[in-house]
Design a protein around this motif. Structure first.
Motif, mmCIF file in Angstrom:
data_model
loop_
_atom_site.group_PDB
_atom_site.id
_atom_site.type_symbol
_atom_site.label_atom_id
_atom_site.label_comp_id
_atom_site.label_asym_id
_atom_site.label_seq_id
_atom_site.Cartn_x
_atom_site.Cartn_y
_atom_site.Cartn_z
ATOM 1 N N ARG A 410 149.049 64.905 104.506
ATOM 2 C CA ARG A 410 148.347 64.237 103.406
ATOM 3 C C ARG A 410 147.460 65.217 102.637
ATOM 4 N N ILE A 411 146.797 66.108 103.340
ATOM 5 C CA ILE A 411 145.997 67.124 102.655
ATOM 6 C C ILE A 411 146.895 68.040 101.835
ATOM 7 N N ALA A 412 148.031 68.436 102.408
ATOM 8 C CA ALA A 412 148.959 69.308 101.682
ATOM 9 C C ALA A 412 149.507 68.631 100.433
ATOM 10 N N LEU A 413 149.634 67.307 100.485
ATOM 11 C CA LEU A 413 150.173 66.569 99.343
ATOM 12 C C LEU A 413 149.267 66.679 98.115
ATOM 13 N N LEU A 414 147.971 66.861 98.332
ATOM 14 C CA LEU A 414 147.043 66.971 97.209
ATOM 15 C C LEU A 414 147.346 68.186 96.336
ATOM 16 N N SER A 415 147.805 69.274 96.950
ATOM 17 C CA SER A 415 148.152 70.458 96.160
ATOM 18 C C SER A 415 149.325 70.156 95.239
ATOM 19 N N THR A 416 150.250 69.355 95.716
ATOM 20 C CA THR A 416 151.400 68.984 94.897
ATOM 21 C C THR A 416 150.964 68.138 93.710
ATOM 22 N N LEU A 417 150.066 67.201 93.929
ATOM 23 C CA LEU A 417 149.571 66.349 92.851
ATOM 24 C C LEU A 417 148.876 67.172 91.771
ATOM 25 N N THR A 418 148.179 68.210 92.176
ATOM 26 C CA THR A 418 147.459 69.061 91.230
ATOM 27 C C THR A 418 148.404 69.726 90.235
ATOM 28 N N PHE A 419 149.587 70.118 90.688
ATOM 29 C CA PHE A 419 150.550 70.771 89.796
ATOM 30 C C PHE A 419 150.921 69.871 88.622
ATOM 31 N N PHE A 420 151.092 68.580 88.868
ATOM 32 C CA PHE A 420 151.480 67.660 87.796
ATOM 33 C C PHE A 420 150.343 67.448 86.802
ATOM 34 N N VAL A 421 149.114 67.397 87.286
ATOM 35 C CA VAL A 421 147.963 67.222 86.400
ATOM 36 C C VAL A 421 147.814 68.432 85.481
ATOM 37 N N VAL A 422 147.859 69.639 86.041
ATOM 38 C CA VAL A 422 147.726 70.855 85.238
ATOM 39 C C VAL A 422 148.909 71.001 84.279
ATOM 40 N N GLY A 423 150.114 70.675 84.758
ATOM 41 C CA GLY A 423 151.298 70.749 83.903
ATOM 42 C C GLY A 423 151.180 69.849 82.686
ATOM 43 N N LEU A 424 150.640 68.643 82.876
ATOM 44 C CA LEU A 424 150.457 67.708 81.754
ATOM 45 C C LEU A 424 149.489 68.290 80.725
ATOM 46 N N ILE A 425 148.409 68.888 81.189
ATOM 47 C CA ILE A 425 147.426 69.482 80.272
ATOM 48 C C ILE A 425 148.065 70.610 79.448
ATOM 49 N N LEU A 426 148.851 71.464 80.108
ATOM 50 C CA LEU A 426 149.490 72.578 79.402
ATOM 51 C C LEU A 426 150.571 72.097 78.442
ATOM 52 N N LEU A 427 151.260 71.019 78.795
ATOM 53 C CA LEU A 427 152.333 70.499 77.947
ATOM 54 C C LEU A 427 151.806 70.084 76.576
ATOM 55 N N LEU A 428 150.599 69.556 76.534
ATOM 56 C CA LEU A 428 150.027 69.062 75.287
ATOM 57 C C LEU A 428 149.697 70.190 74.312
ATOM 58 N N ARG A 429 149.802 71.444 74.767
ATOM 59 C CA ARG A 429 149.558 72.602 73.903
ATOM 60 C C ARG A 429 150.851 73.138 73.283
#
Length: 445
Positions: A410-429
């Motif tokens: 479950r702790i390791a899963l948080l790192s995976t979730l972070t990738f999608f959040v950062v990816g969304l921010i970069l996509l908007l650029r």
């Protein structure tokens, strides 16, 4: 603004769409190789490696088996990361994408079948064959993708790429269903995983080999070899062209912005692909049959997602559509992290499937829309580089965090979730219209 719109409106006139039979033969390669992803990387073999082949080392140090699995995946993708752009440039130089696609396919089929020879405790053999098969699979992905700008007008790349991904998920479903039927029969007569998993690998290799035949019969190599003097070293040619490709970052800024964005969010996708079955087995307690059924449901949702997303991408634009898909990924990650019930994980699986189909099809199509036609192999080599970098960063980060936390998935899963959040921010650029217009301009050397 009017100039940009005019250039974008003319993009569909760049090439003529390939005949229907050739389009289907191109898309059918996704059908053929998807069984490898679903059986080896995602479902049966990943859980078998952690739960059977490397079970002894995991009992002594929790999380070690998962780390070894992610290290093998990372090693394979590191090799492809280095070789992918070079092979793509060589493919353009010699017009041999189809030949290289065939070689990589044959190697992947043979290595997949040979995985059946690695039994419990034979970790080095299993990892070596896994690395070889994964290298061949990823290389094939690069080569088949580089045909897209040759067979589809830019305005239709979204839906045609979606056809391929959608058909691919059905290929994965067929392979999983065949394996499930065998596992059910073998289990009823008392066989264990050590008995029936090797047979599923042979089944997977056979379906890959048979289903890839239409691609090699009907997909055309439209490129022509370079007419210049034969170089002394194609590797040096490849490296030189990669250097030139990178030098075009200023001329194709949105392409390179998207490549960075894709690397980030694809790190999350790559992690889910190789960890999903392990998570379901280790955290949720799913059996082999339940794992297969879960991934079949995910594949079905992904097939629908890829198919519908192709139309949404062409209708509403790639950036808004991909942003919506990444929001679904984030919702799926939060649900997977929070749920403690099988029903909750099934719901997360449906969201994962829909989002996976959309992002996989959408990313490939957007790269095609941003890529100069005459350099398709070269730039799709960079697309492969981004995907391979993601397949190193994502799974390896999960494996390391899981090991450091004594096997806490479950702790390791948080790192995976972070990738999608950062990816969304970069996509908007990323500006889609500017990216499409830039590909129509001649590249300066």
């Amino acid at each position: 603004m009017r100039t940009t719109q005019k250039k974008v409106s003319q993009e569909s006139k760049e090439i003529t769409q390939a005949p229907a039979r050739e389009l289907w033969s191109w898309a059918f390669y996704d059908f053929a190789n998807s069984g490898y992803t679903t059986v080896v990387l995602t479902t049966i073999y990943s859980a078998f490696f952690v739960g059977v082949i490397a079970a002894d080392v995991d009992s002594d140090a929790p999380g070690t088996a998962t780390l070894l699995w992610t290290m093998a995946i990372a090693a394979a993708n590191l090799i492809v990361l280095i070789s992918g752009p070079i092979l793509g440039a060589i493919a353009d130089q010699r017009a041999c994408k189809k030949t290289l696609l065939m070689v990589s396919s044959v190697v992947c089929v043979i290595a997949t079948a040979l995985l059946a020879t690695a039994g419990p405790g034979q970790i080095p053999l299993a990892m070596a064959l896994l690395v070889l098969s994964a290298i061949a699979f990823a290389s094939g992905e690069n080569f088949i993708a580089s045909f897209l700008p040759e067979i589809a007008p830019s305005g239709k790349m979204g839906r045609i790429s979606g056809y391929g991904w959608s058909l691919g998920y059905f290929g994965g479903l067929l392979t999983l269903a065949s394996c499930l039927a065998y596992i059910t029969w073998a289990s009823e007569r008392g066989d264990t995983a050590a008995d029936y998993v090797p047979v599923t690998l042979v089944i997977t290799a056979a379906i890959f080999a048979a289903a890839a035949i239409p691609t090699f019969l009907w997909l055309r190599e439209r490129a022509r070899p370079s007419t210049g003097p034969k170089p002394r070293s194609y590797i040096l040619v490849g490296l030189g062209r990669v250097k030139t490709t990178l030098s075009h970052a200023r001329q194709l800024p949105d392409l390179f912005r998207f490549l960075i964005c894709l690397t980030i969010y694809q790190s999350g996708v790559a992690t889910v692909i190789v960890i999903a079955a392990i998570y379901a087995q280790e955290v949720m307690g799913f059996s082999s049959q339940e794992l297969i059924i879960l991934i079949m449901v995910v594949n079905f949702a992904a097939a629908i997602g890829a198919f519908l997303f192709g139309f949404a991408q062409d209708r509403f634009g790639s950036i808004p559509s991909l942003a919506a898909a990444l929001l679904v990924w984030i919702a799926a990650g939060l649900l997977s992290f929070a749920t403690t019930t099988a029903d909750g994980f099934w719901a997360a699986g449906l969201l994962i499937g829909a989002a996976m189909g959309a992002t996989q099809a959408g990313g490939r199509a957007l790269i095609g829309r941003f890529t100069p036609l005459e350099r398709s192999g070269e730039f799709f080599g960079l697309w492969g580089l981004a995907a391979r970098a993601a397949a190193i960063i994502g799974p390896l980060s999960y494996g390391i965090i899981n090991r450091l936390s004594d096997g806490d998935h479950r702790i390791a899963l948080l790192s995976t979730l972070t990738f999608f959040v950062v990816g969304l921010i970069l996509l908007l650029r990323v500006n889609e219209a500017d990216g499409v217009a830039a590909r129509l301009q001649p590249l300066q050397h």
